[in-house]
Design a protein around this motif. Sequence first.
Motif, PDB file in Angstrom:
ATOM      1  N   SER A 287       0.851  -1.193   0.000  1.00  0.00           N
ATOM      2  CA  SER A 287       0.000   0.000   0.000  1.00  0.00           C
ATOM      3  C   SER A 287       0.882   1.236   0.000  1.00  0.00           C
ATOM      4  CB  SER A 287      -0.911  -0.006   1.236  1.00  0.00           C
ATOM      5  OG  SER A 287      -0.129  -0.011   2.418  1.00  0.00           O
ATOM      6  N   ASP A 288       0.239   2.383   0.092  1.00  0.00           N
ATOM      7  CA  ASP A 288       0.975   3.650   0.033  1.00  0.00           C
ATOM      8  C   ASP A 288       1.461   4.102   1.400  1.00  0.00           C
ATOM      9  OD1 ASP A 288       0.516   3.794  -2.678  1.00  0.00           O
ATOM     10  OD2 ASP A 288      -1.367   4.890  -2.441  1.00  0.00           O
ATOM     11  N   GLY A 289       0.991   3.494   2.494  1.00  0.00           N
ATOM     12  CA  GLY A 289       1.379   3.949   3.823  1.00  0.00           C
ATOM     13  C   GLY A 289       2.151   2.890   4.583  1.00  0.00           C
ATOM     14  N   HIS A 290       2.491   3.221   5.807  1.00  0.00           N
ATOM     15  CA  HIS A 290       3.184   2.296   6.695  1.00  0.00           C
ATOM     16  C   HIS A 290       2.180   1.720   7.689  1.00  0.00           C
ATOM     17  CE1 HIS A 290       7.226   4.534   5.910  1.00  0.00           C
ATOM     18  NE2 HIS A 290       6.919   3.668   4.951  1.00  0.00           N
ATOM     19  N   TYR A 291       2.304   0.406   7.943  1.00  0.00           N
ATOM     20  CA  TYR A 291       1.354  -0.279   8.817  1.00  0.00           C
ATOM     21  C   TYR A 291       2.089  -1.038   9.924  1.00  0.00           C
ATOM     22  CZ  TYR A 291      -2.459   0.855   5.694  1.00  0.00           C
ATOM     23  OH  TYR A 291      -3.386   1.538   4.951  1.00  0.00           O
ATOM     24  N   VAL A 292       1.487  -1.006  11.084  1.00  0.00           N
ATOM     25  CA  VAL A 292       2.020  -1.702  12.251  1.00  0.00           C
ATOM     26  C   VAL A 292       1.196  -2.964  12.486  1.00  0.00           C
ATOM     27  CG1 VAL A 292       2.297  -1.587  14.770  1.00  0.00           C
ATOM     28  CG2 VAL A 292       2.930   0.375  13.345  1.00  0.00           C
ATOM     29  N   ARG A 293       1.876  -4.061  12.772  1.00  0.00           N
ATOM     30  CA  ARG A 293       1.209  -5.332  13.050  1.00  0.00           C
ATOM     31  C   ARG A 293       0.948  -5.428  14.557  1.00  0.00           C
ATOM     32  NH1 ARG A 293       1.344 -10.622  10.682  1.00  0.00           N
ATOM     33  NH2 ARG A 293       1.181 -12.281  12.228  1.00  0.00           N
ATOM     34  N   GLU A 294      -0.298  -5.519  14.925  1.00  0.00           N
ATOM     35  CA  GLU A 294      -0.657  -5.619  16.335  1.00  0.00           C
ATOM     36  C   GLU A 294      -1.034  -7.051  16.682  1.00  0.00           C
ATOM     37  OE1 GLU A 294      -3.742  -2.730  17.121  1.00  0.00           O
ATOM     38  OE2 GLU A 294      -2.240  -1.334  17.888  1.00  0.00           O
ATOM     39  N   THR A 295      -0.608  -7.440  17.864  1.00  0.00           N
ATOM     40  CA  THR A 295      -0.957  -8.769  18.358  1.00  0.00           C
ATOM     41  C   THR A 295      -2.086  -8.670  19.367  1.00  0.00           C
ATOM     42  OG1 THR A 295       0.787  -8.597  20.028  1.00  0.00           O
ATOM     43  CG2 THR A 295       1.333  -9.742  17.985  1.00  0.00           C
ATOM     44  N   GLU A 296      -2.663  -9.803  19.658  1.00  0.00           N
ATOM     45  CA  GLU A 296      -3.833  -9.853  20.530  1.00  0.00           C
ATOM     46  C   GLU A 296      -3.430 -10.002  21.990  1.00  0.00           C
ATOM     47  OE1 GLU A 296      -7.199 -13.205  21.425  1.00  0.00           O
ATOM     48  OE2 GLU A 296      -6.593 -12.904  19.357  1.00  0.00           O
ATOM     49  N   TRP A 297      -4.127  -9.279  22.844  1.00  0.00           N
ATOM     50  CA  TRP A 297      -3.922  -9.391  24.293  1.00  0.00           C
ATOM     51  C   TRP A 297      -5.160 -10.027  24.904  1.00  0.00           C
ATOM     52  CZ3 TRP A 297      -6.430  -6.786  28.483  1.00  0.00           C
ATOM     53  CH2 TRP A 297      -5.803  -6.995  29.716  1.00  0.00           C
ATOM     54  N   GLN A 298      -4.977 -11.152  25.559  1.00  0.00           N
ATOM     55  CA  GLN A 298      -6.092 -11.825  26.217  1.00  0.00           C
ATOM     56  C   GLN A 298      -5.720 -11.988  27.690  1.00  0.00           C
ATOM     57  OE1 GLN A 298      -6.233 -15.278  23.501  1.00  0.00           O
ATOM     58  NE2 GLN A 298      -8.365 -14.737  23.196  1.00  0.00           N
ATOM     59  N   ALA A 299      -6.258 -11.131  28.517  1.00  0.00           N
ATOM     60  CA  ALA A 299      -5.924 -11.173  29.934  1.00  0.00           C
ATOM     61  C   ALA A 299      -6.692 -12.296  30.616  1.00  0.00           C
ATOM     62  CB  ALA A 299      -6.278  -9.842  30.594  1.00  0.00           C
ATOM     63  N   ALA A 300      -5.970 -13.231  31.192  1.00  0.00           N
ATOM     64  CA  ALA A 300      -6.619 -14.321  31.929  1.00  0.00           C
ATOM     65  C   ALA A 300      -6.986 -13.804  33.306  1.00  0.00           C
ATOM     66  CB  ALA A 300      -5.679 -15.523  32.024  1.00  0.00           C
ATOM     67  N   GLN A 301      -8.198 -13.298  33.435  1.00  0.00           N
ATOM     68  CA  GLN A 301      -8.641 -12.724  34.678  1.00  0.00           C
ATOM     69  C   GLN A 301      -9.233 -13.804  35.583  1.00  0.00           C
ATOM     70  OE1 GLN A 301     -10.856  -9.097  34.468  1.00  0.00           O
ATOM     71  NE2 GLN A 301      -9.935  -8.494  32.541  1.00  0.00           N
ATOM     72  N   SER A 302      -9.503 -13.405  36.818  1.00  0.00           N
ATOM     73  CA  SER A 302     -10.077 -14.329  37.793  1.00  0.00           C
ATOM     74  C   SER A 302     -11.502 -13.925  38.118  1.00  0.00           C
ATOM     75  CB  SER A 302      -9.244 -14.342  39.082  1.00  0.00           C
ATOM     76  OG  SER A 302      -7.934 -14.797  38.826  1.00  0.00           O
ATOM     77  N   VAL A 303     -12.376 -14.930  38.196  1.00  0.00           N
ATOM     78  CA  VAL A 303     -13.752 -14.730  38.632  1.00  0.00           C
ATOM     79  C   VAL A 303     -13.940 -15.546  39.903  1.00  0.00           C
ATOM     80  CG1 VAL A 303     -16.193 -15.024  38.065  1.00  0.00           C
ATOM     81  CG2 VAL A 303     -14.573 -14.371  36.275  1.00  0.00           C
ATOM     82  N   MET A 304     -14.230 -14.843  40.996  1.00  0.00           N
ATOM     83  CA  MET A 304     -14.380 -15.496  42.291  1.00  0.00           C
ATOM     84  C   MET A 304     -15.849 -15.472  42.711  1.00  0.00           C
ATOM     85  SD  MET A 304     -11.343 -16.440  43.127  1.00  0.00           S
ATOM     86  CE  MET A 304     -11.540 -16.809  44.874  1.00  0.00           C
ATOM     87  N   LEU A 305     -16.336 -16.626  43.176  1.00  0.00           N
ATOM     88  CA  LEU A 305     -17.744 -16.767  43.527  1.00  0.00           C
ATOM     89  C   LEU A 305     -17.910 -17.038  45.020  1.00  0.00           C
ATOM     90  CD1 LEU A 305     -18.851 -19.172  40.645  1.00  0.00           C
ATOM     91  CD2 LEU A 305     -18.785 -16.670  40.599  1.00  0.00           C
ATOM     92  N   TRP A 306     -18.945 -16.461  45.574  1.00  0.00           N
ATOM     93  CA  TRP A 306     -19.393 -16.850  46.910  1.00  0.00           C
ATOM     94  C   TRP A 306     -20.854 -17.246  46.815  1.00  0.00           C
ATOM     95  CZ3 TRP A 306     -22.782 -13.909  50.395  1.00  0.00           C
ATOM     96  CH2 TRP A 306     -23.027 -14.617  51.596  1.00  0.00           C
ATOM     97  N   VAL A 307     -21.140 -18.506  47.117  1.00  0.00           N
ATOM     98  CA  VAL A 307     -22.507 -19.012  47.147  1.00  0.00           C
ATOM     99  C   VAL A 307     -22.866 -19.271  48.604  1.00  0.00           C
ATOM    100  CG1 VAL A 307     -24.077 -20.839  46.404  1.00  0.00           C
ATOM    101  CG2 VAL A 307     -22.292 -20.018  44.845  1.00  0.00           C
ATOM    102  N   ASP A 308     -23.756 -18.465  49.125  1.00  0.00           N
ATOM    103  CA  ASP A 308     -24.187 -18.577  50.514  1.00  0.00           C
ATOM    104  C   ASP A 308     -24.862 -19.939  50.719  1.00  0.00           C
ATOM    105  OD1 ASP A 308     -25.195 -18.294  53.050  1.00  0.00           O
ATOM    106  OD2 ASP A 308     -26.326 -16.463  52.640  1.00  0.00           O
ATOM    107  N   ASP A 309     -24.288 -20.761  51.597  1.00  0.00           N
ATOM    108  CA  ASP A 309     -24.865 -22.087  51.844  1.00  0.00           C
ATOM    109  C   ASP A 309     -25.359 -22.228  53.283  1.00  0.00           C
ATOM    110  OD1 ASP A 309     -22.471 -22.207  53.170  1.00  0.00           O
ATOM    111  OD2 ASP A 309     -21.643 -23.866  52.015  1.00  0.00           O
ATOM    112  N   ALA A 310     -25.668 -21.097  53.916  1.00  0.00           N
ATOM    113  CA  ALA A 310     -26.199 -21.136  55.279  1.00  0.00           C
ATOM    114  C   ALA A 310     -27.633 -21.657  55.276  1.00  0.00           C
ATOM    115  CB  ALA A 310     -26.125 -19.748  55.906  1.00  0.00           C
ATOM    116  N   GLY A 311     -28.172 -21.863  56.480  1.00  0.00           N
ATOM    117  CA  GLY A 311     -29.474 -22.497  56.613  1.00  0.00           C
ATOM    118  C   GLY A 311     -30.595 -21.802  55.869  1.00  0.00           C
ATOM    119  N   SER A 312     -30.623 -20.467  55.882  1.00  0.00           N
ATOM    120  CA  SER A 312     -31.728 -19.745  55.248  1.00  0.00           C
ATOM    121  C   SER A 312     -31.814 -20.011  53.749  1.00  0.00           C
ATOM    122  CB  SER A 312     -31.590 -18.244  55.496  1.00  0.00           C
ATOM    123  OG  SER A 312     -30.436 -17.727  54.864  1.00  0.00           O
TER     124      SER A 312
END
Length: 296
Positions: A76-101
């Motif tokens: 092409s007529d211009g200059h191009y930069v090749r970008e790579t993909e960023w996939q952040a492995a994040q954390s999902v933390m759960l609390w499931v209330d298991d009390a009597g109620s």
Amino acid sequence: MSDTTLHTPDTLRARSEEVSAYLPALLADAQHLAATVLLGEHGRKRAGQGDNFWQYRPAQPGDSRRRIDWRQSGRSDGHYVRETEWQAAQSVMLWVDDAGSMTYSGHKDRPSKLRRAQTLGMAIAILAQRAGERIGLMNLPEPPRSGKAQLLNMARALMDPSEAGDYGAPRPQVLPNGSRGVFFSDFMGDITATETALTTAADRGVKGAIVHVLDPTEESFPFDGRTVFQSMTGAVEFETMRAKTLRDAYLDRLAARKAALQTLCARTGWRYYCHHTDGSAEPALLWLYAALERAR
């Protein structure tokens, strides 16, 4: 009951067998529910460090010459930069209330609040695992992990209740910095514990959602005449000859609790959702999935 009685070999064996009996059903329900959410990679891809190609973009002032893809630029007529993909492995933390109620159900054909919370919790964990994220439970000492084996570990832990009292409380101290959290509970206990949990989470950069799980009878209070109210553990009991006279005061307190939770979420950057066990679990999961996406 003493700790010795709770941990005899026969008792532990019986609890293990009970967990094993219900585990396949929980996993099947959660997998079926998770299948209603179509997962794609759209929305997860960002420019950054990684190995996978993402896109070409026009070179901008400040870009290093070594970042320019000369082969693509030569086409092409211009200059191009090749970008790579960023996939952040994040954390999902759960609390499931298991009390009597949480074991309450107002009808034999309705799931208990606990079972619905367990199903929703496992379904969102399945979706997170498919997206390559780490998942974990706040009541486990182990850090969040990725992979299908972690799903099985979580399911086993969810089917083995740990709370002995009528009401449970989230454990904010195990939320990794920058992770996302989900609290499933009826939030019938002392709200101070929830306030502390969300405030502590916000201080650690943790965002997420709370799912307020209620049985419809807890919303409508259909009781009249002579009624004996008893907590699920039997620790508290109250008898009245005119239950209907308590309805307005009860509903006012429930409305106040909902408002307090919503205000708390707004103050800490979390999101609030109220789910009733007589309804389908799908809308709750879709809402939760979208809420966690926005919390990235």
